[in-house]
Design a protein around this motif. Structure first.
Motif, PDB file in Angstrom:
ATOM      1  N   HIS A 125       0.790  -1.235   0.000  1.00  0.00           N
ATOM      2  CA  HIS A 125       0.000   0.000   0.000  1.00  0.00           C
ATOM      3  C   HIS A 125       0.822   1.286   0.000  1.00  0.00           C
ATOM      4  N   VAL A 126       2.148   1.185   0.137  1.00  0.00           N
ATOM      5  CA  VAL A 126       2.974   2.393   0.300  1.00  0.00           C
ATOM      6  C   VAL A 126       4.149   2.375  -0.674  1.00  0.00           C
ATOM      7  N   GLY A 127       4.781   3.548  -0.816  1.00  0.00           N
ATOM      8  CA  GLY A 127       5.923   3.647  -1.719  1.00  0.00           C
ATOM      9  C   GLY A 127       7.147   2.916  -1.210  1.00  0.00           C
ATOM     10  N   GLN A 128       7.369   3.014   0.106  1.00  0.00           N
ATOM     11  CA  GLN A 128       8.535   2.369   0.710  1.00  0.00           C
ATOM     12  C   GLN A 128       8.259   2.052   2.180  1.00  0.00           C
ATOM     13  N   VAL A 129       8.583   0.844   2.596  1.00  0.00           N
ATOM     14  CA  VAL A 129       8.552   0.486   4.016  1.00  0.00           C
ATOM     15  C   VAL A 129       9.990   0.319   4.476  1.00  0.00           C
ATOM     16  N   VAL A 130      10.363   1.019   5.538  1.00  0.00           N
ATOM     17  CA  VAL A 130      11.660   0.775   6.153  1.00  0.00           C
ATOM     18  C   VAL A 130      11.411  -0.092   7.386  1.00  0.00           C
ATOM     19  N   ALA A 131      11.888  -1.335   7.327  1.00  0.00           N
ATOM     20  CA  ALA A 131      11.772  -2.257   8.461  1.00  0.00           C
ATOM     21  C   ALA A 131      13.035  -2.103   9.293  1.00  0.00           C
ATOM     22  N   CYS A 132      12.864  -1.655  10.537  1.00  0.00           N
ATOM     23  CA  CYS A 132      14.008  -1.341  11.398  1.00  0.00           C
ATOM     24  C   CYS A 132      13.958  -2.192  12.657  1.00  0.00           C
ATOM     25  N   ASP A 133      15.077  -2.805  12.997  1.00  0.00           N
ATOM     26  CA  ASP A 133      15.150  -3.610  14.212  1.00  0.00           C
ATOM     27  C   ASP A 133      16.596  -3.591  14.688  1.00  0.00           C
ATOM     28  N   VAL A 134      16.796  -3.904  15.973  1.00  0.00           N
ATOM     29  CA  VAL A 134      18.159  -3.900  16.520  1.00  0.00           C
ATOM     30  C   VAL A 134      18.845  -5.258  16.271  1.00  0.00           C
ATOM     31  N   THR A 135      18.049  -6.260  15.862  1.00  0.00           N
ATOM     32  CA  THR A 135      18.556  -7.620  15.696  1.00  0.00           C
ATOM     33  C   THR A 135      18.843  -7.943  14.232  1.00  0.00           C
ATOM     34  N   GLY A 136      20.114  -8.141  13.892  1.00  0.00           N
ATOM     35  CA  GLY A 136      20.529  -8.389  12.520  1.00  0.00           C
ATOM     36  C   GLY A 136      19.879  -9.605  11.865  1.00  0.00           C
ATOM     37  N   PRO A 137      19.948 -10.784  12.498  1.00  0.00           N
ATOM     38  CA  PRO A 137      19.363 -11.980  11.868  1.00  0.00           C
ATOM     39  C   PRO A 137      17.856 -11.845  11.622  1.00  0.00           C
ATOM     40  N   MET A 138      17.171 -11.080  12.486  1.00  0.00           N
ATOM     41  CA  MET A 138      15.735 -10.856  12.307  1.00  0.00           C
ATOM     42  C   MET A 138      15.509 -10.114  10.984  1.00  0.00           C
ATOM     43  N   LEU A 139      16.349  -9.115  10.706  1.00  0.00           N
ATOM     44  CA  LEU A 139      16.208  -8.320   9.482  1.00  0.00           C
ATOM     45  C   LEU A 139      16.522  -9.144   8.241  1.00  0.00           C
ATOM     46  N   LYS A 140      17.482 -10.014   8.368  1.00  0.00           N
ATOM     47  CA  LYS A 140      17.836 -10.888   7.244  1.00  0.00           C
ATOM     48  C   LYS A 140      16.641 -11.786   6.917  1.00  0.00           C
ATOM     49  N   ALA A 141      15.988 -12.311   7.967  1.00  0.00           N
ATOM     50  CA  ALA A 141      14.812 -13.165   7.770  1.00  0.00           C
ATOM     51  C   ALA A 141      13.671 -12.359   7.137  1.00  0.00           C
ATOM     52  N   VAL A 142      13.507 -11.101   7.567  1.00  0.00           N
ATOM     53  CA  VAL A 142      12.459 -10.238   7.012  1.00  0.00           C
ATOM     54  C   VAL A 142      12.735  -9.941   5.534  1.00  0.00           C
ATOM     55  N   ALA A 143      13.988  -9.632   5.210  1.00  0.00           N
ATOM     56  CA  ALA A 143      14.347  -9.336   3.817  1.00  0.00           C
ATOM     57  C   ALA A 143      14.083 -10.559   2.931  1.00  0.00           C
ATOM     58  N   GLN A 144      14.407 -11.731   3.447  1.00  0.00           N
ATOM     59  CA  GLN A 144      14.180 -12.968   2.673  1.00  0.00           C
ATOM     60  C   GLN A 144      12.687 -13.224   2.475  1.00  0.00           C
ATOM     61  N   GLU A 145      11.896 -13.029   3.537  1.00  0.00           N
ATOM     62  CA  GLU A 145      10.452 -13.264   3.448  1.00  0.00           C
ATOM     63  C   GLU A 145       9.806 -12.247   2.504  1.00  0.00           C
ATOM     64  N   ALA A 146      10.258 -10.986   2.573  1.00  0.00           N
ATOM     65  CA  ALA A 146       9.720  -9.946   1.675  1.00  0.00           C
ATOM     66  C   ALA A 146      10.035 -10.297   0.223  1.00  0.00           C
ATOM     67  N   ALA A 147      11.244 -10.811  -0.019  1.00  0.00           N
ATOM     68  CA  ALA A 147      11.622 -11.210  -1.383  1.00  0.00           C
ATOM     69  C   ALA A 147      10.757 -12.382  -1.839  1.00  0.00           C
ATOM     70  N   ARG A 148      10.511 -13.336  -0.922  1.00  0.00           N
ATOM     71  CA  ARG A 148       9.684 -14.506  -1.254  1.00  0.00           C
ATOM     72  C   ARG A 148       8.270 -14.071  -1.651  1.00  0.00           C
ATOM     73  N   GLN A 149       7.746 -13.049  -0.932  1.00  0.00           N
ATOM     74  CA  GLN A 149       6.391 -12.535  -1.221  1.00  0.00           C
ATOM     75  C   GLN A 149       6.403 -11.484  -2.346  1.00  0.00           C
ATOM     76  N   GLU A 150       7.580 -11.252  -2.913  1.00  0.00           N
ATOM     77  CA  GLU A 150       7.754 -10.278  -3.997  1.00  0.00           C
ATOM     78  C   GLU A 150       7.278  -8.880  -3.606  1.00  0.00           C
ATOM     79  N   LEU A 151       7.618  -8.484  -2.365  1.00  0.00           N
ATOM     80  CA  LEU A 151       7.272  -7.154  -1.857  1.00  0.00           C
ATOM     81  C   LEU A 151       8.478  -6.237  -2.094  1.00  0.00           C
ATOM     82  N   SER A 152       8.467  -5.561  -3.244  1.00  0.00           N
ATOM     83  CA  SER A 152       9.652  -4.804  -3.655  1.00  0.00           C
ATOM     84  C   SER A 152       9.805  -3.473  -2.907  1.00  0.00           C
TER      85      SER A 152
END
Lengths: 66, 251
Positions: B61-88
């Motif tokens: 629904h938006v132009g850009q989502v910045v997903a921010c967290d203090v935990t590195g592996p959590m962000l890596k998992a989020v980036a992978q899941e977003a790519a899997r769902q094709e959320l560019s």
């Protein structure tokens, strides 16, 4: 995966660069594509970009000389 | 210097949080989607994104989502899941809430769900959320809230800490409204609902060691009647918590 370049870390997303500032000084950052780091000249810190994710933690940043 | 405590603690659990149904489902997520749909927001922040469940809802629904967290592996998992769902539209940044690396007024909206209870300094985190929000923007904070009774409050925090050693505090609604006001937010709407915590998955998600699980069960079994009644304690240890949703705008 047969690509030989598969281990190269993805670069920083250009959309992020326009909103990122140094977490310490809130001043501007410049992206060094050769080292894949975000440089804060005021704080003399270089923040790494790992797997395309900017790591904006001062404790993880490299201290710049001089 | 060491990595932040919560970051160290949550790194190995990233995938469990991406898969958690407590985190990936809920009326509050449907509401978040309704708040942004059709509004043409350019850039929004998912502050303390954890498993990324707010991010995945916002992304279409938006132009850009910045997903921010203090935990590195959590962000890596989020980036992978977003790519899997094709959320560019999803981008990821590792940073603590208390020191955000974003320009003042950079975001049209800030969302923060089930994360403030981990912050070392809630007042500083909320001030930063306010700083990075555009003057015309909106923010929504959703978190477990503590009951306004000292006994019940102490029991909730004790169970939370035994379950998760990185727990800081579930704030009361009164504490929330105070902190939001001090950070420069005006409360627009407040809602509260109760959520059932299934005991087995609740402790499995945080990989709580068996001795601490046993301590929680022992506390529950000997709890005063008032405590058992308030939390709706079940024989197997499952119980109910209060969740508050604070929709705010900059003052």
């Amino acid at each position: 995966m047969l690509m030989s370049g598969a281990e190269i870390s993805p670069p920083l997303d250009a959309r992020l660069l326009s909103v990122l500032v140094c977490p310490v000084t809130k001043g501007p950052l410049t992206y060094d594509a050769t080292t894949n780091e975000l440089i804060s000249p005021q704080a003399r810190l270089a923040f790494p970009v790992r797997d395309g994710i900017p790591v904006m933690l001062p404790e993880e940043a490299r201290h710049l000389e001089g | 210097m060491a990595e932040p405590y919560a970051a160290r603690h949550y790194g190995e659990r990233a995938q469990d949080y991406v898969a958690s149904t407590v985190h990936s489902q809920g009326d509050d997520l449907d509401r978040i989607e309704r708040l942004v749909a059709g509004r043409g927001l350019r850039r929004v922040l998912d502050l303390g994104c954890g498993g990324g469940h707010v991010t995945y809802r916002l992304a279409p629904h938006v132009g850009q989502v910045v997903a921010c967290d203090v935990t590195g592996p959590m962000l890596k998992a989020v980036a992978q899941e977003a790519a899997r769902q094709e959320l560019s539209t999803v981008t990821t940044v590792q940073a603590p809430a208390e020191d955000l690396p974003f320009e003042t007024g950079a975001f049209d909206a800030v969302f923060c769900r089930f994360t403030t209870h981990h912050w070392q300094n809630a007042a500083a985190g909320l001030r930063e959320a306010r700083r990075v929000l555009a003057p015309s923007g909106m923010a929504l904070f959703v978190d477990v809230t503590a009951p306004p009774v000292a006994l019940l409050d102490s029991w909730l925090q004790s169970m939370e800490l035994l379950r998760d050693i990185s727990h800081v505090r579930d704030y009361t609604v009164a504490e929330w409204t105070g902190l939001l006001g001090q950070a420069g937010f005006a409360l627009k709407t407040f809602r509260t609902h109760r959520l059932r915590m299934d005991f087995e998955s609740w402790v499995a998600r945080t990989k709580t060691p068996p001795e601490r699980v046993a301590t929680i069960r022992s506390l529950q079994q000997e709890a005063p009647e008032d405590v058992g009644r308030y939390f709706g304690g079940e024989a197997g240890g499952s119980f109910m918590i209060d969740v508050g949703s604070f929709e705010v705008t900059p003052v």
